[in-house]
Design a protein around this motif. Structure first.
Motif: not given
Length: 379
Positions: A23, A106-108, A133, A154-156, A159-160, A162-163
């Motif tokens: 990640n 990755l989920k949304w 993706h 990292t992705i974490d 990620e927020k 991107l969401r």
């Protein structure tokens, strides 16, 4: 840092990064005072890029491969360092390793219901979820716009962001598509491409490429889902006026089946059949060629104000000798009564009834039993 770390740092001449987290987007290579020696070995593995940064300025970028660092393969850094007479060893520079593989699964999802205006159902609340993706396509933008001075990004950590893009982009794309709710499930691919088109510029602003965006499901409240299910039972997808007529016809038929309704029950049944027939006639009218649809308003109003068609006689199914039989008209039931094959205890059912009930409890069948003479007395 201790003396031994300083000494070992001066003698280590291999620059590489092995990621076992799956990640990591960007990692800064840790080296004592960021010093790199002449002839140091740089290893960039598949799905990696290496970027040299000197005093906050981007220098040379290395694709996958093994390199021996010299002035020949560090032209930008040589210019930034003003090495007029060759490679100065050691020199200070930061080395960032960028992970370029595709990050998938990755989920949304929509944390709150989204109000949407639908042509059939008006304003409704909907939820949706799916996956996406992406991969890094511009390492410099990733560092400047997202990672910054973070030594291990990292992705974490992104990620927020991107969401949040998805939360605003998804409703915009759904609204622009103008696809009715009833057709959305058959157009997930089209909707997904529409959302991806809206989100792509926002991802690229952070040095990321949105490879794929998918909609897993779109859900609505139970009340809307029930209306969709009931409407599907009509067998056709008409407009809301037809749907209201269908519901009215159902209510009238149920009222007509009520034994306590008296004479008004029969009238209610007739109105129910008439309304249903009128609805079907209206649908056939809508399916005619376009030239037949243009008629004077007065003529259309005159036709709509006429009486409904005469309702057809009811037909009943019956349990005869333990087997379902029928449907039977009233005349056929009279013949069965005469042959002692049908009585008030016989279970019957017709369209619109919830369950099988005894014939003697059905108001419509009272006249059938009363019109058949009793058996002849024994001789």
């Amino acid at each position: 840092m201790g003396l031994w770390d300083k000494i070992s740092g001066e003698f280590v001449d291999v620059i590489e990064y092995l990621d076992d987290t799956n990640n990591t987007l960007a990692h800064r290579f840790e080296r004592y005072q960021n010093e790199i020696k002449n002839g140091a070995k740089l290893t960039v593995r598949e799905s990696q890029l290496a970027i040299f940064v000197s005093e906050g300025q981007f220098a040379d970028v290395f694709n996958p491969g093994m390199y021996e660092l010299t002035t020949q393969n560090l032209p930008l850094l040589t210019t930034l360092k003003s090495w007029k007479y060759g490679f100065n060893s050691p020199f200070k520079a930061e080395v960032y390793f960028i992970n370029t593989r595709v990050f998938d699964n990755l989920k949304w999802g929509t944390p709150q219901p989204l109000p949407m205006r639908d042509a059939d159902f008006g304003v409704i609340q909907m939820r949706a979820h799916g996956g996406y993706h992406f991969r890094v396509n511009d390492a410099k933008k990733l560092i400047t716009e997202a990672a910054g001075t973070d030594g291990h990004f990292t992705i974490d950590e992104i990620e927020k962001r991107l969401r949040d893009y998805i939360q605003t982009g998804f409703p915009d794309a759904i609204g622009e598509s103008k696809i009715p709710l009833l057709d959305m499930i058959m157009n997930y691919n089209e909707l997904s491409e529409g959302v991806k088109k809206v989100l792509t510029p926002k991802f690229e602003k952070n040095g990321l490429s949105l490879i794929e965006f998918t909609i897993g499901a779109i859900t609505v409240p139970d009340a809307v889902q029930k209306a969709i299910d009931e409407r599907s039972s009509m067998g056709v997808l008409g407009n809301m006026a037809q749907y209201q007529q269908y519901k009215s016809a159902q209510a009238m038929e149920k009222a007509a089946e009520n034994p306590n309704g008296g004479a008004g029950s029969g009238i209610g049944m007739g109105m129910g059949f008439g309304m249903a027939s009128q609805m079907m006639n209206q649908q056939q009218f809508q399916q005619q060629p376009q030239q037949h649809l243009v008629r004077p308003l007065a003529e259309a109003q005159q036709q709509q104000s006429g009486p409904p068609p005469i309702p057809s006689a009811a037909h009943f199914h019956a349990v005869i000798n333990g087997q379902q039989a029928g449907p039977f008209s009233f005349d056929a039931l009279k013949q069965l009564i005469t042959n002692n094959q049908f009585s008030k205890e016989t279970l019957v059912w017709k369209q619109g009834m919830d369950n099988w009930i005894k014939a003697g409890d059905v108001l419509d069948l009272q006249t059938v039993f009363g019109s058949v003479p009793p058996p002849l007395p024994p001789q």
